[in-house]
Every structure is written in C-alpha cells, then in structure tokens.
Design an enzyme around this catalytic site. Structure first.
Site, PDB file in Angstrom:
ATOM      1  N   MET A 167      29.639   1.932  23.108  1.00  0.00           N
ATOM      2  CA  MET A 167      31.117   1.991  23.190  1.00  0.00           C
ATOM      3  C   MET A 167      31.603   3.441  23.279  1.00  0.00           C
ATOM      4  O   MET A 167      32.484   3.866  22.531  1.00  0.00           O
ATOM      5  CB  MET A 167      31.712   1.263  21.986  1.00  0.00           C
ATOM      6  CG  MET A 167      31.647  -0.243  22.128  1.00  0.00           C
ATOM      7  SD  MET A 167      32.801  -0.864  23.369  1.00  0.00           S
ATOM      8  CE  MET A 167      34.344  -0.600  22.502  1.00  0.00           C
TER       9      MET A 167
ATOM     10  N   HIS B 142      21.312   5.115  42.708  1.00  0.00           N
ATOM     11  CA  HIS B 142      22.605   5.646  42.258  1.00  0.00           C
ATOM     12  C   HIS B 142      22.283   7.039  41.722  1.00  0.00           C
ATOM     13  O   HIS B 142      22.007   7.235  40.550  1.00  0.00           O
ATOM     14  CB  HIS B 142      23.208   4.773  41.151  1.00  0.00           C
ATOM     15  CG  HIS B 142      24.356   5.454  40.466  1.00  0.00           C
ATOM     16  ND1 HIS B 142      25.547   5.740  41.089  1.00  0.00           N
ATOM     17  CD2 HIS B 142      24.498   5.942  39.201  1.00  0.00           C
ATOM     18  CE1 HIS B 142      26.358   6.347  40.259  1.00  0.00           C
ATOM     19  NE2 HIS B 142      25.741   6.488  39.099  1.00  0.00           N
TER      20      HIS B 142
END
Ligand SMILES: NC(=O)c1ccc[n+]([C@@H]2O[C@H](COP(=O)([O-])OP(=O)(O)OC[C@H]3O[C@@H](n4cnc5c(N)ncnc54)[C@H](O)[C@@H]3O)[C@@H](O)[C@H]2O)c1
Length: 307
Positions: free
Chosen positions: A10, A178
């Site tokens: 988070m 990526h």
C-alpha cells in the site's frame, strides 16, 4: 455474487489503486495488506472516512492473508520505490528487494488457499510475475503482469498529443519487457482507422521520437515526483475489472509465451479465466528481432534472480 479484491503493498501505487476501487465501488470486499501496519491501517480508516460521501460501499479488511482465500483478484504493488532512483533509470535496480518480497508474499498467498487471478505491478514486472507464478503454483494464465498496458497508453498519449486527437483514437501496442528493451510495434498502430506508417509519411512524423517519448514517459513522471502512480494504477484496475467482469478484452499484458519461454507483453484476450487466448500478430522482421532481444533480456534477468 460478491467481488473481492486484495491489494498487497500500500505505497504510492497500491494506495492509488485501492482508492480508485473504493471511490468507484469496483469491489464489495477489499483486503489491504502491507508490512507497514500503521500506514495500511491509516489508509483503511481514511477510506472509511470517505464512504459516507460515496454512493457505494466497500467492506475493508486489513493485514489478514486468510481473507484472500476466496478473493477473485490480488493486485501486487509490493516494492521499494526509492531503489528506482538510480542514474540509469533501470527498473532492475529493485529486483534484489522485490524478488525476495515476491517469494515471501507468494508463499503467504499460497498458504491462504487463494485460487483466483493475480495482477502484478511490482517491478521488474515481467520477472516478478514469473516468480509469483512459480511460488504460488497458480496456472500461468492466472498470473498476469500489467506489462506494456501502461507503455502502450504512454505511446497513445504521445501520438495523440502530436496529432492533436483523443488518445483513445489511437490503437496499437508496445511490446516486450516493461523496461528499457520494450518498443512500439508501429505495424500494429492505427489512428482513426488508418495505419500510422501511412500518416507518418504524409505528415513527416518521426516515429523513433514518438517511440522514445513512450519509453521515457515513466522516467519523466518519476523524475518529477519520485514515483509514478495514476497511469499504472488505472491500468492495473482496468485489468482487474476485465477479469472480474469477464469482459474478454484484447490487452497488451505480461503473459507467458511458450515460444519465447518467458513472461513478456504481447496482446492477449483477458477475461474471467485470466489470459484466455494468446493473439498472433503479423510483425515485421525488425519488430520480431526486437521482441526476441527483449525476451532474452527478461530470461537472463529471471535466471539471475532465481540463482
Ligand atoms: N509495472 C508498472 O508499470 C509500474 C509502474 C509504477 C510502479 N511500479 C512498481 O510498483 C511497485 C510499488 O511502487 P510504489 O511507488 O507504490 O512503491 P512504494 O515503495 O511507495 O510502496 C511499496 C509498498 O510495498 C510494501 N511492501 C514491501 N515489502 C512488502 C511485503 N513483503 N509485504 C507487504 N508489503 C510490502 C511497502 O511497505 C510499501 O508500502 C514498485 O515495484 C514499482 O517499481 C510498477
């Protein structure tokens, strides 16, 4: 049927994804997990403070892996973004930290009995997606990385700005890692239905420059605020929603391609069963060479991370 999503990690990205989910009611149940207990508890309370003013309700659980047992989708945004602040803008600088974290988190996910789909954001995303798949033992098509879903969006943004059109009028893909070995496959790009290679000739567009803008887009955002969050969180939640709703959408995501022997970004049909079908593009010789180089790079890095 209730929709349950877990967000692990988070920080800047995980919190942004969680807020996007809460503000839009994309999940009925949301499980938030982070080793920073005070931070994740504070985020959960802050979301609950938002709820009286939202038109939707979300049930939030904090730091309980057992609550992931019946989750539909887990988003991994675990990481340590400070490690990305390096002179070469190399996403692999995070690998020693994130490979160990993914092994630990993956083992806890497995122990929870989770049998849903994973959406991986954690960098370097192609390698970390492989690690999660191996550690959790989930089927390869149930563990998906956001991959170049974000880089393709950056390419669309660069093309749209150049042509002064809406970025949603641009279709096409960035492929491969990526990371620094990715590239825009211009043979796949169409603008308002017309191949961009034709538009480039008519309007004297420098496609190499646009490719460069897509590739460095993340670094430009990063240098401005030392993290990136909105673009990637939007991509990850789009991917999670596509799985939850069974939308069967063509997306450039990091998925395991047998012919390359690795996870890399290549368009696939995503739906309730994760990666449901792998597409086959008609790439040019040059694009095929670039994709092979990118695949070899990811494979080498994955081998190093599992030594
Ligand atoms: N794939 C992409 O396109 C893309 C784009 C942006 C960021 N990222 C990556 O996403 C990740 C998160 O970025 P950020 O800016 O939010 O980083 P951050 O450092 O702000 O947050 C990472 C969070 O993960 C938590 N964490 C670390 N180890 C953990 C563990 N074992 N278990 C649970 N939580 C753990 C940390 O406490 C922290 O809150 C990074 O790896 C970053 O490189 C990927």
């Amino acid at each position: 049927m209730t929709r349950k999503i877990g967000v692990i990690g988070m920080g800047n990205v995980g919190a942004t994804a969680a807020h996007y989910i809460v503000a839009n009611g994309f999940a009925d149940d949301l499980v938030l997990i982070d080793i920073r207990e005070a931070k994740v508890k504070a985020d959960a309370l802050d979301f609950e403070d938002a709820m009286p003013n939202l038109p939707v309700h979300t049930n939030i659980t904090v730091n309980d892996y057992s609550a992931l047992k019946d989750a539909d989708v887990i988003i991994s945004a675990v990481g340590n973004i400070k490690l990305q602040d390096n002179p070469t803008d190399d996403r692999f600088a995070e690998l020693p930290f994130t490979s160990e974290a993914a092994k630990k988190v993956g083992a806890q996910i497995k122990a929870s009995g989770f049998h849903g789909k994973m959406v991986v954001i954690t960098n370097p995303v192609d390698v970390i997606t492989s690690i999660y798949q191996q550690v959790t033992g989930l089927p390869k098509n149930h563990v998906v990385g956001t991959g170049t879903l974000l880089d393709s969006a950056r390419m669309k943004r660069a093309v749209a700005a150049k042509l002064n059109i809406d970025s949603r009028s641009v279709v096409g893909y960035n492929l491969g890692e990526h990371g620094n070995s990715q590239f825009t496959a211009w043979s796949t790009v169409r603008v308002l239905g017309k191949p961009i290679t034709e538009i480039a000739k008519e309007r004297n567009l420098d496609l190499d420059e646009l490719d460069h803008q897509a590739k460095v887009g993340g670094h430009t955002v990063f240098h401005g605020k030392k993290y990136t969050n909105y673009g990637v969180a939007t991509a990850a939640v789009h991917l999670a929603n596509t799985i939850l709703s069974g939308a069967e959408t063509e997306m450039p995501v990091s998925n395991y391609r047998e012919e390359y022997g690795t996870y890399l970004s290549y368009p696939a049909i995503v739906g309730r069963d994760g990666v449901q079908e792998q597409l086959q593009l008609e790439l040019t010789e040059d694009e095929l060479k670039k994709l092979q180089i990118s695949a070899d790079y990811i494979k080498t890095k994955f081998a190093e991370s599992t030594k």
